[in-house]
Design a protein around this motif. Sequence first.
Motif, PDB file in Angstrom:
ATOM      1  N   ASN A 128       0.805  -1.231   0.000  1.00 29.92           N
ATOM      2  CA  ASN A 128       0.000   0.000   0.000  1.00 29.92           C
ATOM      3  C   ASN A 128       0.834   1.276   0.000  1.00 29.92           C
ATOM      4  O   ASN A 128       0.333   2.353   0.337  1.00 29.92           O
ATOM      5  CB  ASN A 128      -0.988   0.030   1.175  1.00 29.92           C
ATOM      6  CG  ASN A 128      -2.161  -0.904   0.949  1.00 29.92           C
ATOM      7  OD1 ASN A 128      -2.635  -1.057  -0.170  1.00 29.92           O
ATOM      8  ND2 ASN A 128      -2.605  -1.550   1.996  1.00 29.92           N
TER       9      ASN A 128
ATOM     10  N   LEU B 121      -5.272   8.671   4.382  1.00 30.49           N
ATOM     11  CA  LEU B 121      -5.991   8.290   5.601  1.00 30.49           C
ATOM     12  C   LEU B 121      -7.487   8.561   5.496  1.00 30.49           C
ATOM     13  O   LEU B 121      -7.907   9.590   4.966  1.00 30.49           O
ATOM     14  CB  LEU B 121      -5.429   9.056   6.801  1.00 30.49           C
ATOM     15  CG  LEU B 121      -4.018   8.683   7.264  1.00 30.49           C
ATOM     16  CD1 LEU B 121      -3.649   9.507   8.484  1.00 30.49           C
ATOM     17  CD2 LEU B 121      -3.909   7.206   7.572  1.00 30.49           C
TER      18      LEU B 121
ATOM     19  N   GLN C 187      -8.779   7.207  11.167  1.00 33.80           N
ATOM     20  CA  GLN C 187      -7.565   6.403  11.124  1.00 33.80           C
ATOM     21  C   GLN C 187      -6.448   7.094  11.901  1.00 33.80           C
ATOM     22  O   GLN C 187      -6.380   8.329  11.948  1.00 33.80           O
ATOM     23  CB  GLN C 187      -7.101   6.181   9.680  1.00 33.80           C
ATOM     24  CG  GLN C 187      -7.729   4.986   8.996  1.00 33.80           C
ATOM     25  CD  GLN C 187      -7.048   4.674   7.687  1.00 33.80           C
ATOM     26  OE1 GLN C 187      -7.213   5.412   6.710  1.00 33.80           O
ATOM     27  NE2 GLN C 187      -6.303   3.585   7.649  1.00 33.80           N
ATOM     28  N   GLU C 188      -5.579   6.325  12.516  1.00 34.61           N
ATOM     29  CA  GLU C 188      -4.449   6.877  13.242  1.00 34.61           C
ATOM     30  C   GLU C 188      -3.395   7.395  12.259  1.00 34.61           C
ATOM     31  O   GLU C 188      -3.196   6.817  11.186  1.00 34.61           O
ATOM     32  CB  GLU C 188      -3.819   5.805  14.130  1.00 34.61           C
ATOM     33  CG  GLU C 188      -4.729   5.278  15.227  1.00 34.61           C
ATOM     34  CD  GLU C 188      -4.930   6.290  16.348  1.00 34.61           C
ATOM     35  OE1 GLU C 188      -4.089   7.192  16.470  1.00 34.61           O
ATOM     36  OE2 GLU C 188      -5.922   6.172  17.087  1.00 34.61           O
TER      37      GLU C 188
ATOM     38  N   LYS D  72      -0.292   7.155  12.447  1.00 32.64           N
ATOM     39  CA  LYS D  72       0.784   6.181  12.270  1.00 32.64           C
ATOM     40  C   LYS D  72       0.446   5.135  11.211  1.00 32.64           C
ATOM     41  O   LYS D  72       1.315   4.360  10.795  1.00 32.64           O
ATOM     42  CB  LYS D  72       1.103   5.512  13.601  1.00 32.64           C
ATOM     43  CG  LYS D  72      -0.030   4.672  14.175  1.00 32.64           C
ATOM     44  CD  LYS D  72       0.366   4.087  15.530  1.00 32.64           C
ATOM     45  CE  LYS D  72      -0.781   3.266  16.131  1.00 32.64           C
ATOM     46  NZ  LYS D  72      -0.408   2.724  17.461  1.00 32.64           N
ATOM     47  N   GLU D  73      -0.810   5.098  10.777  1.00 34.45           N
ATOM     48  CA  GLU D  73      -1.227   4.135   9.760  1.00 34.45           C
ATOM     49  C   GLU D  73      -0.883   4.588   8.344  1.00 34.45           C
ATOM     50  O   GLU D  73      -1.018   3.812   7.396  1.00 34.45           O
ATOM     51  CB  GLU D  73      -2.732   3.874   9.857  1.00 34.45           C
ATOM     52  CG  GLU D  73      -3.176   3.215  11.149  1.00 34.45           C
ATOM     53  CD  GLU D  73      -4.673   2.969  11.175  1.00 34.45           C
ATOM     54  OE1 GLU D  73      -5.165   2.157  10.366  1.00 34.45           O
ATOM     55  OE2 GLU D  73      -5.365   3.607  12.006  1.00 34.45           O
ATOM     56  N   ILE D  74      -0.475   5.829   8.188  1.00 34.68           N
ATOM     57  CA  ILE D  74      -0.174   6.329   6.856  1.00 34.68           C
ATOM     58  C   ILE D  74       1.020   5.576   6.275  1.00 34.68           C
ATOM     59  O   ILE D  74       2.013   5.315   6.958  1.00 34.68           O
ATOM     60  CB  ILE D  74       0.097   7.852   6.880  1.00 34.68           C
ATOM     61  CG1 ILE D  74       0.050   8.433   5.472  1.00 34.68           C
ATOM     62  CG2 ILE D  74       1.416   8.189   7.559  1.00 34.68           C
ATOM     63  CD1 ILE D  74       0.025   9.952   5.448  1.00 34.68           C
ATOM     64  N   LYS D  75       0.904   5.176   5.011  1.00 39.29           N
ATOM     65  CA  LYS D  75       1.951   4.406   4.354  1.00 39.29           C
ATOM     66  C   LYS D  75       2.983   5.332   3.718  1.00 39.29           C
ATOM     67  O   LYS D  75       2.764   6.538   3.570  1.00 39.29           O
ATOM     68  CB  LYS D  75       1.338   3.502   3.283  1.00 39.29           C
ATOM     69  CG  LYS D  75       0.295   2.529   3.807  1.00 39.29           C
ATOM     70  CD  LYS D  75       0.872   1.566   4.823  1.00 39.29           C
ATOM     71  CE  LYS D  75      -0.178   0.574   5.318  1.00 39.29           C
ATOM     72  NZ  LYS D  75       0.375  -0.362   6.320  1.00 39.29           N
TER      73      LYS D  75
END
Length: 254
Positions: A69, A100, A104-105, A107-110
Amino acid sequence: MISEMRLFDDSLMTLVFDRNIPATELLLRILLEREDLQVLEVTAQREYKSPAPKGRSITLDIHAVDAKNREYDIEVQRADAGADVHRARFHSSMLDSKMLKARQEFKEIKDSYVIFISENDVMGAGLPLYHIERTIRETGAVFGDGSHILYVNGSYKDDKDPIGRLMHDFRCVSSVDMFYPLLAEQVKHFKETEGGREIMSKNVEDWAMGKVFEDRKKMAQKMIARGKLTLTEIAEDTELPLEVVEELANLQPA
């Protein structure tokens, strides 16, 4: 015109890479030196609209997503001005802004990659690649936020180097002179077969019409700024639809 086109030309580049996972995968594996990279999705000329009123939108030359992702924006530029560092910053921010979903947090960003393949060596150091990463000034440590910008020197020449061969292929006007079969086959199809040239001709025609339209919009903006004509008169003089001129007028600074 078609016979002289290269992968540095938008019309040919778009057709070669649009929805072409193997070709895009080859490109990214070479530039990022990562043989395990797997592309799942690729689209050429993908528009990213700004969420802000009167904000600037962008159209990505090639947008790709890999198996982890991570997102890629690959921009192919003939003019040095098209690879301005501020443009790289803006493209990076636009990629990130779409990643995001609500709640969504962060830290979840790719990871995101903005890659400029420029015909000239815009950085001027004679290197094949320039990696731009955020670092902490005081320690020199990598910041590690997952944002990556890469400039590729399209004038780099070294037939023994994968990047040198790739840039050679981007400069070629004939498929027989290219190193990479995946790219050569596509270039041959669109430039040398009847069906491919027909598609290519339509693409070039659409590009030319789009350029005329954009030139007329620029002229209309200048006329609006001067304030000497009504919007209806500007629409008539530029041969633009009145609603387009009205939209341009709404975008003018207050």
